[in-house]
Every structure is written in structure tokens, then in C-alpha cells.
Design a protein around this motif. Structure first.
Motif, short mmCIF file in Angstrom:
data_model
loop_
_atom_site.label_atom_id
_atom_site.label_comp_id
_atom_site.label_asym_id
_atom_site.label_seq_id
_atom_site.Cartn_x
_atom_site.Cartn_y
_atom_site.Cartn_z
N ILE A 23 0.87 -1.16 0.00
CA ILE A 23 0.00 0.00 0.00
C ILE A 23 0.91 1.22 0.00
O ILE A 23 1.68 1.43 0.94
CB ILE A 23 -0.93 0.00 1.23
N MET A 24 0.87 2.00 -1.07
CA MET A 24 1.74 3.15 -1.24
C MET A 24 1.39 4.23 -0.23
O MET A 24 0.23 4.59 -0.07
CB MET A 24 1.59 3.69 -2.66
N ALA A 25 2.41 4.73 0.46
CA ALA A 25 2.21 5.82 1.40
C ALA A 25 1.80 7.08 0.65
O ALA A 25 2.17 7.28 -0.50
CB ALA A 25 3.49 6.05 2.19
N THR A 26 1.03 7.91 1.32
CA THR A 26 0.53 9.14 0.70
C THR A 26 0.94 10.35 1.53
O THR A 26 1.45 10.23 2.64
CB THR A 26 -1.00 9.11 0.58
N VAL A 27 0.66 11.51 0.97
CA VAL A 27 0.91 12.78 1.66
C VAL A 27 0.14 12.80 2.99
O VAL A 27 0.64 13.31 3.99
CB VAL A 27 0.53 13.97 0.76
N LEU A 31 1.50 14.06 6.70
CA LEU A 31 0.85 15.11 7.49
C LEU A 31 0.37 14.58 8.83
O LEU A 31 0.46 15.27 9.85
CB LEU A 31 -0.31 15.72 6.71
N LYS A 32 -0.12 13.36 8.84
CA LYS A 32 -0.59 12.74 10.08
C LYS A 32 0.58 12.57 11.06
O LYS A 32 0.44 12.83 12.25
CB LYS A 32 -1.23 11.39 9.78
N ALA A 33 1.74 12.17 10.54
CA ALA A 33 2.90 11.94 11.38
C ALA A 33 3.52 13.24 11.89
O ALA A 33 3.95 13.32 13.04
CB ALA A 33 3.96 11.13 10.62
N LYS A 34 3.58 14.25 11.05
CA LYS A 34 4.26 15.48 11.44
C LYS A 34 3.34 16.53 12.05
O LYS A 34 3.79 17.51 12.61
CB LYS A 34 5.05 16.06 10.27
N GLY A 35 2.05 16.33 11.92
CA GLY A 35 1.12 17.33 12.43
C GLY A 35 0.78 18.34 11.34
O GLY A 35 1.48 18.45 10.35
N GLY A 36 -0.28 19.07 11.56
CA GLY A 36 -0.76 19.98 10.53
C GLY A 36 -0.40 21.43 10.73
O GLY A 36 -1.08 22.30 10.19
N ILE A 138 1.96 21.44 4.40
CA ILE A 138 3.09 21.55 3.48
C ILE A 138 4.04 20.39 3.79
O ILE A 138 4.20 20.02 4.96
CB ILE A 138 3.81 22.91 3.61
N ILE A 139 4.61 19.82 2.75
CA ILE A 139 5.62 18.78 2.96
C ILE A 139 6.92 19.22 2.30
O ILE A 139 6.92 19.98 1.34
CB ILE A 139 5.17 17.40 2.43
N SER A 140 8.01 18.73 2.84
CA SER A 140 9.33 19.05 2.31
C SER A 140 9.99 17.80 1.75
O SER A 140 9.53 16.67 2.00
CB SER A 140 10.22 19.63 3.42
N ILE A 141 11.06 17.99 1.04
CA ILE A 141 11.82 16.86 0.51
C ILE A 141 12.30 15.97 1.66
O ILE A 141 12.32 14.75 1.54
CB ILE A 141 12.99 17.32 -0.40
N GLY A 142 12.64 16.58 2.79
CA GLY A 142 13.04 15.81 3.96
C GLY A 142 11.93 14.90 4.47
O GLY A 142 12.17 13.75 4.85
N ARG A 146 12.16 10.82 4.54
CA ARG A 146 11.90 10.09 5.80
C ARG A 146 10.83 9.02 5.59
O ARG A 146 10.96 7.90 6.07
CB ARG A 146 11.47 11.05 6.90
N GLN A 147 9.78 9.36 4.84
CA GLN A 147 8.71 8.40 4.59
C GLN A 147 9.21 7.23 3.75
O GLN A 147 8.88 6.08 4.01
CB GLN A 147 7.52 9.07 3.90
#
Length: 166
Positions: A23-27, A31-36, A138-142, A146-147
Motif C-alpha cells: 500500500i503506497m504511502a501518501t501525503v 501530514l498525520k505523522a508530522k502534524g498539521g 506543506i511537505i518538504s523533501i526531507g 523520511r517516509q
């Protein structure tokens, strides 16, 4: 990863046949892991104040919003290329003069693979996340790297269990 198990009976022996479904991870997962938490400023903000906020929050970009609508992004790269190298003053320049306006955005349903392709293909490090015309993160390359590392660790763990017969 999701495992589906099937059992086969031959000559009174049972064999466990495991089919692993990826199951491919998604954005959304990121967001769930890092908070909004979203750090944003208005287009009229002086660059100097934006830099102070970036240092305070330990981030390398800020989203630019006007009346709760996303209108741009300001990054360390924008500062280096559009202020420092052009001899402008951080205190006298407003964000709207140097922000990136042509945004590439993703949705929470976008896959990590799609994000990596966008980021590497367009030479960008940040992707605003929009859902139903609303800024949700927002997501970053980092974050993406990590994902990917977490996904690979999970796959390796499953493979090790499979090889060990567990």
C-alpha cells in the motif's frame, strides 16, 4: 504493507502462502505523522520579519496567504537568489516582491512517489497540500525522504520475517 494469508492443504499438510500487498504511502501519512501546523505570512510582510519567523520556527519556507487563500511561497532559495544576490535590503523588501507565485501543489491523496518525481523533476523542495480548495499543510523533501526510509524499513522487516519463516 498489508498481508493476506492463504492456506493450502495437500496430503494432510498445511502450507502457509503469504501474499504481500504493498500500500503506497501518501501525503496524508506524512501530514498525520508530522502534524498539521502551517506557518504563513501575508504578502506585505517585510522579508526580514519572514526570516525571523523562519529562524524561530526552524523552517526553510513559509506559505504566503491572503484572506486565507494560498498565493505563494517564500523559501531560503528565494531569499538567496532574489534578495542577497540582487543587493536588496531584507528590511525594505516585501515578500510579495520576491515570493514564488507559480505553485506546484499536491493533495493528501498524492503518493510519495508522485511527490518525489515532482520535487526532483521541478527542482523544488516544498509542496503545499490543498484539499477541497483549502490549505491543509506543506511537505518538504526531507519529509518525503523520511517516509521512503520508513517504507523501506518496513519492507525489509517483512522480507526478513518471510525468509526466517515467521
Amino acid at each position: 504493507m498489508k498481508e493476506q494469508c492463504y492456506f493450502s492443504a495437500t496430503k494432510r499438510h498445511f502450507y502457509r502462502i503469504t501474499k504481500t500487498v504493498t500500500i503506497m504511502a501518501t501525503v496524508h501519512n506524512i501530514l498525520k505523522a508530522k502534524g498539521g501546523e502551517i506557518f504563513s505570512i501575508s504578502p506585505d510582510t517585510p522579508v526580514y520579519h519572514a526570516l525571523e519567523l523562519m529562524v524561530e520556527k526552524n523552517v526553510s519556507s513559509l506559505l504566503i496567504t491572503e484572506e486565507e487563500k494560498l498565493v505563494g511561497i517564500f523559501t531560503e532559495r528565494d531569499y538567496a537568489r532574489k534578495v542577497v544576490l540582487k543587493g536588496k535590503s531584507s528590511k525594505d523588501t516585501q515578500i510579495k516582491e520576491i515570493m514564488t507565485k507559480d505553485l506546484i501543489i499536491v493533495s493528501p491523496a498524492s503518493t510519495i512517489d508522485d511527490c518525489m518525481q515532482l520535487m526532483t523533476g521541478k527542482f523544488i523542495r516544498h509542496l503545499p497540500v490543498i484539499e477541497n480548495d483549502k490549505l491543509v499543510g506543506i511537505i518538504s523533501i526531507g519529509d518525503v525522504v523520511r517516509q521512503i526510509i520508513e517504507d523501506q524499513k518496513s519492507i525489509i522487516g517483512h522480507m526478513q520475517q518471510y525468509i526466517a519463516g515467521n
